[in-house]
Design a protein around this motif. Structure first.
Motif, PDB file in Angstrom:
ATOM      1  N   ILE A 141       0.805  -1.159   0.001  1.00  0.00           N
ATOM      2  CA  ILE A 141      -0.026   0.123   0.054  1.00  0.00           C
ATOM      3  C   ILE A 141       0.951   1.364  -0.074  1.00  0.00           C
ATOM      4  O   ILE A 141       1.884   1.364   0.834  1.00  0.00           O
ATOM      5  CB  ILE A 141      -1.028   0.030   1.494  1.00  0.00           C
ATOM      6  CG1 ILE A 141      -1.888  -1.169   1.214  1.00  0.00           C
ATOM      7  CG2 ILE A 141      -1.796   1.275   1.294  1.00  0.00           C
ATOM      8  CD1 ILE A 141      -2.767  -1.324   2.297  1.00  0.00           C
ATOM      9  N   LYS A 142       0.608   2.072  -0.881  1.00  0.00           N
ATOM     10  CA  LYS A 142       1.488   3.427  -0.982  1.00  0.00           C
ATOM     11  C   LYS A 142       0.731   4.573  -0.465  1.00  0.00           C
ATOM     12  O   LYS A 142       1.237   5.523  -0.073  1.00  0.00           O
ATOM     13  CB  LYS A 142       1.862   3.608  -2.561  1.00  0.00           C
ATOM     14  CG  LYS A 142       2.582   2.410  -3.369  1.00  0.00           C
ATOM     15  CD  LYS A 142       3.795   2.013  -2.381  1.00  0.00           C
ATOM     16  CE  LYS A 142       4.472   0.727  -3.216  1.00  0.00           C
ATOM     17  NZ  LYS A 142       5.597   0.416  -2.501  1.00  0.00           N
ATOM     18  N   GLU A 143      -0.753   4.504  -0.388  1.00  0.00           N
ATOM     19  CA  GLU A 143      -1.471   5.545  -0.039  1.00  0.00           C
ATOM     20  C   GLU A 143      -1.559   5.516   1.662  1.00  0.00           C
ATOM     21  O   GLU A 143      -1.358   4.900   2.154  1.00  0.00           O
ATOM     22  CB  GLU A 143      -2.755   5.398  -0.516  1.00  0.00           C
ATOM     23  CG  GLU A 143      -3.230   5.610  -2.009  1.00  0.00           C
ATOM     24  CD  GLU A 143      -2.709   4.290  -2.789  1.00  0.00           C
ATOM     25  OE1 GLU A 143      -2.485   3.435  -1.966  1.00  0.00           O
ATOM     26  OE2 GLU A 143      -2.750   4.320  -3.849  1.00  0.00           O
ATOM     27  N   SER A 144      -1.790   6.888   2.003  1.00  0.00           N
ATOM     28  CA  SER A 144      -1.727   7.161   3.314  1.00  0.00           C
ATOM     29  C   SER A 144      -3.330   6.805   3.994  1.00  0.00           C
ATOM     30  O   SER A 144      -4.082   7.251   3.466  1.00  0.00           O
ATOM     31  CB  SER A 144      -1.239   8.491   3.892  1.00  0.00           C
ATOM     32  OG  SER A 144       0.081   8.549   3.322  1.00  0.00           O
ATOM     33  N   TYR A 147      -8.967   5.215   4.773  1.00  0.00           N
ATOM     34  CA  TYR A 147      -9.195   4.708   3.530  1.00  0.00           C
ATOM     35  C   TYR A 147     -10.485   4.645   3.454  1.00  0.00           C
ATOM     36  O   TYR A 147     -11.291   4.370   4.468  1.00  0.00           O
ATOM     37  CB  TYR A 147      -8.528   3.338   3.376  1.00  0.00           C
ATOM     38  CG  TYR A 147      -7.009   3.186   3.740  1.00  0.00           C
ATOM     39  CD1 TYR A 147      -6.134   3.692   2.648  1.00  0.00           C
ATOM     40  CD2 TYR A 147      -6.590   2.881   4.986  1.00  0.00           C
ATOM     41  CE1 TYR A 147      -4.857   3.895   2.931  1.00  0.00           C
ATOM     42  CE2 TYR A 147      -5.069   2.803   4.924  1.00  0.00           C
ATOM     43  CZ  TYR A 147      -4.199   3.270   4.189  1.00  0.00           C
ATOM     44  OH  TYR A 147      -3.100   3.135   4.426  1.00  0.00           O
ATOM     45  N   PHE A 151     -11.193   1.748  -1.725  1.00  0.00           N
ATOM     46  CA  PHE A 151     -10.011   1.211  -1.468  1.00  0.00           C
ATOM     47  C   PHE A 151      -9.689  -0.195  -0.706  1.00  0.00           C
ATOM     48  O   PHE A 151      -9.004  -0.986  -1.315  1.00  0.00           O
ATOM     49  CB  PHE A 151      -9.347   2.312  -0.707  1.00  0.00           C
ATOM     50  CG  PHE A 151      -7.790   2.246  -0.739  1.00  0.00           C
ATOM     51  CD1 PHE A 151      -6.886   2.509  -1.751  1.00  0.00           C
ATOM     52  CD2 PHE A 151      -7.267   1.473   0.411  1.00  0.00           C
ATOM     53  CE1 PHE A 151      -5.221   2.212  -1.483  1.00  0.00           C
ATOM     54  CE2 PHE A 151      -5.665   1.139   0.304  1.00  0.00           C
ATOM     55  CZ  PHE A 151      -4.971   1.588  -0.377  1.00  0.00           C
ATOM     56  N   ASP A 256      -1.855  -5.979   5.228  1.00  0.00           N
ATOM     57  CA  ASP A 256      -2.263  -4.866   4.594  1.00  0.00           C
ATOM     58  C   ASP A 256      -3.789  -4.678   4.740  1.00  0.00           C
ATOM     59  O   ASP A 256      -4.303  -3.476   5.065  1.00  0.00           O
ATOM     60  CB  ASP A 256      -1.940  -4.711   3.226  1.00  0.00           C
ATOM     61  CG  ASP A 256      -0.529  -4.433   3.131  1.00  0.00           C
ATOM     62  OD1 ASP A 256       0.187  -3.990   3.872  1.00  0.00           O
ATOM     63  OD2 ASP A 256       0.025  -4.542   1.881  1.00  0.00           O
ATOM     64  N   ASP A 270     -17.149   8.844  -2.341  1.00  0.00           N
ATOM     65  CA  ASP A 270     -16.941   7.808  -2.999  1.00  0.00           C
ATOM     66  C   ASP A 270     -17.996   6.719  -3.081  1.00  0.00           C
ATOM     67  O   ASP A 270     -18.440   6.205  -4.048  1.00  0.00           O
ATOM     68  CB  ASP A 270     -16.008   6.810  -1.830  1.00  0.00           C
ATOM     69  CG  ASP A 270     -15.687   5.364  -2.431  1.00  0.00           C
ATOM     70  OD1 ASP A 270     -15.378   5.288  -3.448  1.00  0.00           O
ATOM     71  OD2 ASP A 270     -16.072   4.574  -1.459  1.00  0.00           O
TER      72      ASP A 270
END
Length: 777
Positions: A141-144, A147, A151, A256, A270
């Motif tokens: 996972i690259k996002e912070s 969520y 996602f 993750d 969303d």
């Protein structure tokens, strides 16, 4: 070449051919007749005479070497095919041996091709493992955080995809490991076979073309088995490599997924984006349904034209072509119907997915109540079972389509000579193939919905587990609940009846009711049936036993919880009054039920008439009798009604009843012809009994018609009186039309007897006077 008698070559010529073939075999390239003088890595050859060393055999391990081996085998096969005519004999033995050898060499080529693909697959697996090792232990996972649900859904999809791949690899590993042992045994058997054939070939009488071909075939089979072992080992190694890095990747994704779940939050943008996407898909699908419906009308018209061509065909060729055209149109119409069903199913799936997503967003937002969660989980569980049943239906549909395709392909093979028929059959197969694709698309839709429901069910269960049951109980307080549970309702000498005891007694009463029913049903199926009692007597006996068992179980239950019968003494007077007044009808119907069971004026499956209502007796109970009308409506009748009212039992003593059809024909009709036609209609019907024979009665000269009645008998066990009478009327209309006999209509003749002309006057209608004029008058 000179020929002997009956055109056969002389023995010297045949021997010369054999010698030439043997010379070609000896001078052939390597791997021609003895290319498999080798063994598998784990199966070693027996030492050659005079040589005690065991030589390990291995196939080529490079793509170039494998390609060269395949080319050598092809050259060998080509050489054999060139010598095919010389090897053939009158009895066909060498020809059959050559054919089998060619098949065996083709199998060797095939297994080498598969081995080459397995080596490439192993290389790719190692590359994937090397690439995965670079990110070992690192989060994907690259996002912070936080969520949103979309996602989380993407990460969940990745995790489940890796999990499914890992399960597939583990299954493949088990299959490969299980097949290796059987392959080793097969190699050992083939080595023994090759050794035996080589030993036979060393004897002078054993050196024949057939023996050489058999030996080469055995060697080819042995080489195939050995390469197959290397193939399975290579696949097994590739599976194990993939298993290692898939397990590592699954562990990373599992961590993750847990992290994303902990930082999940409600994102209104969303949710709106997803709902809008689903709405667009619904609109697009509805447009597709309209197009499919328009196409269906065109296909129906085309099918009607094709059926017309079949009806107007004048010779066999035209009929074959027209019949093929009808089958083609039917196949395309079936494909269109499958497309419509798939589109309608897609609408259902989209709508259900929309509801699932709304609830899932509500769970994140915290707007779904606890009771609603329980209700949702119950409905989701039921829907999952429905989808499982739908999968089975779709599987049966696919099996039916595959059977139709095989039948169509067989017909195509038989009709290859007829180009017109073959072309239409080919289009029919194309339509069936597309129908299979559409059905598979429907299955894919249902599978996606099934996975969504399973995921939704898991989230609902987790949400329910998070709600503590103790928090619900503490709303009233544990102490208050226990105090209420032990409240004394009434007490006396030696007993104290509390709510807990009363509830336990009620539960035991329900258990007694259940056990009494099961026990009496078991006795009815076994013990009472052996006594030769009929259904009514068994039912009556079962009812009596049921009440006996109920009384016994109730008394035992009261004694078990410590409630004596004296606790109900104060209810004796009220109970007596209730029996005298309120329970009068109950006992009346109960006793009437036993009278019906033993006297048997009506029995199960009898056809009865009650106040103009026709029905079939289904069950005679202790208090009421259940009958089913011909409209499939269940009616419960009190048992006393059958003893106090007039009931017509059509099948009490016999299942045969007489029916009558009245018909009136116009004056001037041939009455004997009418009689013959009436009897013919009765004789032609399969449900009309021959004995007693049908007969016709000329009733009278009616005011409008000559009136006849047809009397006939039917058996109620296999015929419907309404259906038989309807069939006879339809038949009579057709017979009368053929014989120009007119069914009379009501009519009236008016005769005027006047000596002078009748005067006719026309007057204006008198106008209605106004209220003012009425007052003046």
């Amino acid at each position: 070449m000179k020929t002997g008698r009956y055109g056969k070559p002389p023995r010297s010529g045949k021997f010369l051919i054999i010698v030439l073939v043997l010379l070609c075999a000896v001078l052939a390239p390597a791997n021609f007749l003895s290319a498999s003088e080798t063994a598998s890595p784990e199966v070693h050859q027996s030492p050659a005479p005079g040589n005690g060393a065991k030589e390990e055999w291995k196939p080529p391990s490079t793509p170039e070497g494998i390609a060269q081996r395949i080319e050598d085998i092809q050259k060998e096969m080509d050489l054999y095919l060139k010598q095919r005519e010389e090897i053939q004999t009158d009895d066909g033995v060498e020809s059959e041996a050559l054919r089998r050898l060619t098949v065996a060499l083709g199998a060797v080529q095939n297994v080498y091709s598969r081995y080459n693909s397995a080596l490439e697959n192993l290389g790719r697996a190692r590359d994937e493992a090397a690439e995965a090792s670079l990110n070992e232990g690192k989060s994907l996972i690259k996002e912070s955080p936080p969520y949103n649900l979309s996602f989380y859904e993407n990460v969940r999809n990745q995790f489940e995809g890796v999990d499914q791949r890992l399960k597939s690899v583990l299954s493949s590993v088990r299959l490969a490991e299980g097949s290796l042992e059987s392959l080793r045994r097969q190699v050992a058997q083939l080595e023994g076979r090759v050794a035996e054939l080589r030993q036979e070939g060393h004897t002078p009488e054993g050196k024949t073309i057939t023996k050489e071909l058999q030996l080469r075939e055995a060697e080819a089979d042995l080489e195939t088995a050995r390469v197959t072992i290397f193939l399975q080992n290579t696949n097994l190694e590739a599976y194990r490599v993939r298993r290692t890095f898939l397990e590592a990747q699954k562990k990373i994704l599992e961590n993750d997924l847990a992290g994303v779940k902990e930082n999940l939050h409600f994102d209104e943008a969303d949710r709106n984006s997803r709902m809008e996407a689903i709405a667009q898909q619904i609109t697009k699908t509805r447009e597709g349904i309209a197009a499919l419906q328009a196409e269906r009308e065109k296909l129906r018209s085309a099918l009607t034209r094709a059926q017309g061509e079949l009806s107007s065909a004048r010779n066999d060729q035209q009929r074959l072509v027209a019949r093929a055209g009808v089958s083609e149109r039917e196949a395309w119409l079936r494909h269109n119907q499958a497309g419509l069903e798939q589109a309608e199913q897609e609408l259902t799936v989209l709508d259900e997915n929309r509801k699932i997503w709304e609830v899932r967003y509500g769970l994140i937002q915290g707007t779904v109540k606890t009771q609603e969660i329980w209700d949702y989980r119950s409905s989701v569980s039921s829907r999952i079972k429905d989808l499982e049943n739908m999968f089975q239906v779709q599987q049966r549909t696919l099996a039916s389509l595959q059977a139709d395709i095989l039948a169509a392909q067989k017909e195509l093979e038989e009709a290859k000579a007829n180009n017109a028929v073959a072309a239409r059959m080919q289009k029919r197969i194309e339509a069936l193939d597309k129908t299979v694709q559409t059905t598979n698309a429907t299955v894919a839709l249902l599978l996606g919905l099934f996975n969504n429901y399973n995921r939704f069910h898991e989230e609902l269960t987790n949400q329910i587990d998070a709600v503590r049951i103790a928090e619900q109980v503490t709303r009233f307080g544990r102490d208050r609940f226990l105090a209420f549970w032990n409240i004394s309702l009434w007490s006396g000498e030696g007993f104290d009846v509390t709510i807990a005891k009363l509830v336990l007694a009620i539960v035991l009463f329900g258990a007694a009711f259940f056990l009494s029913g099961r026990l009496t049903a078991f006795l009815g199926r076994t013990l009472l049936k052996r006594f030769g009692l009929d259904a009514s007597a068994r039912t009556a006996t079962q009812q009596i036993l049921f009440y006996v068992f109920m009384a016994s179980f109730i008394l035992s239950a009261l004694d078990l919880v410590g409630i004596p019968l004296t606790a109900f003494a104060f209810l004796g007077g009220a109970l007596a009054i209730g029996i005298g007044f309120g329970a009068q009808n109950f006992f009346n119907n109960l006793i009437s039920g036993f009278i019906l069971m033993f006297s048997k004026p009506i029995r199960p499956d009898d056809t009865i008439e009650i106040d103009g209502l026709f029905a079939t007796v289904e069950e005679i109970g202790s208090r009421s009798t259940r009958v089913k009308t011909f409209d499939n409506i269940d009616v419960l009748m009190p048992n006393s009604y059958f003893l106090n009212n007039k009931i017509i039992n059509w099948t009490l003593t016999d299942q045969k009843i007489r029916l009558r059809i009245n018909v009136g024909v116009a004056y001037g009709s041939d009455v004997r012809e009418v009689e013959k036609l009436l009897l013919k209609a009765a004789d032609d019907h399969s449900r009309v009994l021959g004995k007693p024979e049908p007969y016709v009665v000329f009733r009278e000269f009616g005011p409008n018609a000559l009136e006849f009645s047809l009397f006939f008998w039917v058996d109620m066990t296999n015929a419907s009186t309404v259906k038989v009478a309807s069939d006879l009327r339809f038949r009579l209309v057709a017979l009368f039309e053929d014989k120009n006999i007119t069914v009379a209509l009501p009519q009236m003749d008016v005769h005027l007897n006047a000596t002078e002309p009748i005067e006719v006057f026309m007057r204006r209608p008198a106008r209605e006077a106004s209220p003012q004029q009425q007052e003046e008058n």
